[in-house]
Design a protein around this motif. Structure first.
Motif, mmCIF file in Angstrom:
data_model
loop_
_atom_site.group_PDB
_atom_site.id
_atom_site.type_symbol
_atom_site.label_atom_id
_atom_site.label_comp_id
_atom_site.label_asym_id
_atom_site.label_seq_id
_atom_site.Cartn_x
_atom_site.Cartn_y
_atom_site.Cartn_z
ATOM 1 N N PHE A 68 0.782 -1.181 0.074
ATOM 2 C CA PHE A 68 -0.012 -0.142 0.181
ATOM 3 C C PHE A 68 0.793 1.287 0.057
ATOM 4 C CE2 PHE A 68 -2.522 -2.935 2.540
ATOM 5 C CZ PHE A 68 -3.212 -3.643 1.554
ATOM 6 N N THR A 69 2.108 1.210 -0.777
ATOM 7 C CA THR A 69 2.835 2.318 -0.635
ATOM 8 C C THR A 69 2.456 3.526 -1.412
ATOM 9 O OG1 THR A 69 4.239 1.515 -2.212
ATOM 10 C CG2 THR A 69 4.719 1.075 0.005
ATOM 11 N N CYS A 70 1.465 3.354 -2.405
ATOM 12 C CA CYS A 70 1.149 4.172 -3.656
ATOM 13 C C CYS A 70 2.454 4.765 -4.571
ATOM 14 C CB CYS A 70 0.526 5.570 -3.164
ATOM 15 S SG CYS A 70 -0.883 5.278 -1.848
ATOM 16 N N GLN A 71 3.307 3.737 -4.715
ATOM 17 C CA GLN A 71 4.522 3.715 -5.581
ATOM 18 C C GLN A 71 4.310 2.953 -6.729
ATOM 19 O OE1 GLN A 71 6.918 6.471 -4.500
ATOM 20 N NE2 GLN A 71 5.069 6.781 -3.443
ATOM 21 N N ASN A 72 3.210 2.258 -7.076
ATOM 22 C CA ASN A 72 3.291 1.533 -8.302
ATOM 23 C C ASN A 72 1.821 1.884 -8.840
ATOM 24 O OD1 ASN A 72 5.189 -0.303 -8.018
ATOM 25 N ND2 ASN A 72 4.269 -1.111 -6.309
ATOM 26 N N ASP A 73 1.469 1.504 -10.117
ATOM 27 C CA ASP A 73 0.118 1.683 -10.805
ATOM 28 C C ASP A 73 -0.918 0.868 -9.542
ATOM 29 O OD1 ASP A 73 1.345 2.595 -12.629
ATOM 30 O OD2 ASP A 73 0.893 0.957 -14.037
ATOM 31 N N PHE A 74 -1.949 1.663 -9.334
ATOM 32 C CA PHE A 74 -2.929 1.050 -8.794
ATOM 33 C C PHE A 74 -4.461 1.755 -9.102
ATOM 34 C CE2 PHE A 74 -2.019 4.568 -5.741
ATOM 35 C CZ PHE A 74 -3.278 4.990 -5.423
ATOM 36 N N THR A 75 -5.273 0.929 -8.598
ATOM 37 C CA THR A 75 -6.741 1.460 -8.572
ATOM 38 C C THR A 75 -7.262 1.040 -7.189
ATOM 39 O OG1 THR A 75 -6.886 1.257 -11.082
ATOM 40 C CG2 THR A 75 -9.072 1.148 -9.676
ATOM 41 N N ILE A 76 -8.125 1.771 -6.598
ATOM 42 C CA ILE A 76 -8.820 1.477 -5.432
ATOM 43 C C ILE A 76 -10.264 2.029 -5.575
ATOM 44 C CG2 ILE A 76 -8.262 3.673 -4.181
ATOM 45 C CD1 ILE A 76 -8.139 2.014 -1.652
ATOM 46 N N GLU A 77 -11.030 1.039 -5.429
ATOM 47 C CA GLU A 77 -12.394 1.412 -5.634
ATOM 48 C C GLU A 77 -13.256 0.601 -4.807
ATOM 49 O OE1 GLU A 77 -14.171 -0.557 -9.295
ATOM 50 O OE2 GLU A 77 -12.413 -1.928 -9.199
ATOM 51 N N SER A 154 3.999 5.781 -13.988
ATOM 52 C CA SER A 154 5.000 6.132 -14.876
ATOM 53 C C SER A 154 4.512 7.663 -15.565
ATOM 54 C CB SER A 154 5.003 5.277 -16.176
ATOM 55 O OG SER A 154 3.508 5.208 -16.962
ATOM 56 N N THR A 155 3.377 7.897 -15.518
ATOM 57 C CA THR A 155 3.001 9.467 -15.801
ATOM 58 C C THR A 155 2.531 10.256 -14.557
ATOM 59 O OG1 THR A 155 0.681 8.958 -16.240
ATOM 60 C CG2 THR A 155 2.165 8.564 -18.172
ATOM 61 N N THR A 156 2.733 9.639 -13.403
ATOM 62 C CA THR A 156 2.321 10.419 -12.091
ATOM 63 C C THR A 156 0.606 10.941 -12.306
ATOM 64 O OG1 THR A 156 3.191 12.755 -12.530
ATOM 65 C CG2 THR A 156 4.657 10.854 -11.415
ATOM 66 N N SER A 170 -5.044 14.830 -11.897
ATOM 67 C CA SER A 170 -3.856 15.684 -11.278
ATOM 68 C C SER A 170 -2.493 14.626 -11.715
ATOM 69 C CB SER A 170 -3.947 16.037 -9.989
ATOM 70 O OG SER A 170 -2.682 16.541 -9.789
ATOM 71 N N SER A 171 -1.573 15.436 -12.257
ATOM 72 C CA SER A 171 -0.280 14.862 -12.367
ATOM 73 C C SER A 171 0.873 15.735 -11.778
ATOM 74 C CB SER A 171 0.020 14.879 -13.967
ATOM 75 O OG SER A 171 -0.757 14.287 -14.849
ATOM 76 N N ALA A 172 0.587 16.329 -10.726
ATOM 77 C CA ALA A 172 1.300 17.335 -9.925
ATOM 78 C C ALA A 172 2.579 16.581 -9.143
ATOM 79 C CB ALA A 172 0.548 17.849 -8.940
ATOM 80 N N GLY A 173 2.631 15.098 -9.229
ATOM 81 C CA GLY A 173 3.476 14.325 -8.465
ATOM 82 C C GLY A 173 3.204 12.751 -7.909
ATOM 83 N N THR A 174 4.034 12.463 -7.588
ATOM 84 C CA THR A 174 3.789 11.118 -6.982
ATOM 85 C C THR A 174 3.294 11.267 -5.674
ATOM 86 O OG1 THR A 174 6.195 10.866 -5.966
ATOM 87 C CG2 THR A 174 5.604 10.021 -8.206
#
Length: 194
Positions: A68-77, A154-156, A170-174
């Motif tokens: 759950f680090t939010c450092q990879n692609d993910f979807t939460i729903e 990859s695109t943040t 938003s693509s303001a960052g990771t």
């Protein structure tokens, strides 16, 4: 489904069934505090969990520090039913440890606007929040609503959806790397506040 790491139907219990969908997934342990199984407003499977706004939560501990680090692609729903807006920055989903380190907050916002809040944090501090979307939630009050949040590392690019409709990006960052933090349902902070 090959990358699924958590699936909680929340029908009578809080058991992770991800290993039944993705054979490579390890079952996560979910601990319930205050939230109760309920059948009065069930959506699909004859049951759900009720969070009454008074420190109710489900805590899911990661089996791997990177879950759950939010450092990879993910979807939460998830499907949610909100019967009232009572707490500012309440959370349906959050990734916030028992200290002040936070990564993600998704849920209803009762700070006077009655809207959904989809936010991520870039540095783990109170000033690092980036709002992806704040759409009006009043049309969804007292009805089942599907909310989703996706992240393309990859695109943040962070994206927020309500009932399948893109409501912001938003693509303001990771997001802040909150390694080892629990995923929380029903509350925004691991120590029980908020």
């Amino acid at each position: 489904a090959n990358n699924l790491i958590l699936a909680l139907p929340l029908v009578g219990n809080a058991l992770d069934v991800s290993n039944q969908i993705n054979s490579g997934s390890t079952t996560k342990v979910a601990s319930v505090s205050g939230a109760t199984a309920d059948t009065s407003v069930s959506n699909f499977y004859g049951g759900c969990f009720n969070f009454d706004g008074s420190n109710d939560k489900i805590t899911i501990a990661p089996t791997n520090a990177s879950d759950f680090t939010c450092q990879n692609d993910f979807t939460i729903e998830g499907w949610i039913y909100v019967d009232a807006f009572t707490t500012a920055d309440a959370a349906i989903f959050s990734n916030w440890d028992s200290g002040d380190n936070r990564s993600l907050l998704i849920g209803p916002d009762a700070s006077g606007a009655d809207d959904w809040v989809f936010m991520y944090n870039t540095d783990g501090t109170g000033s690092g929040w980036v709002t992806v979307a704040n759409p009006d939630a009043t049309p969804y009050l007292k009805k089942w609503t599907h909310i989703a949040y996706s992240y393309d590392h990859s695109t943040t690019t962070h994206r927020a959806f309500v009932d399948g409709v893109l409501v912001g990006s938003s693509s303001a960052g990771t997001a802040y790397n909150n390694s080892g933090a629990n995923l929380l349902l029903g509350i925004n902070k691991g120590d029980g506040s908020g």
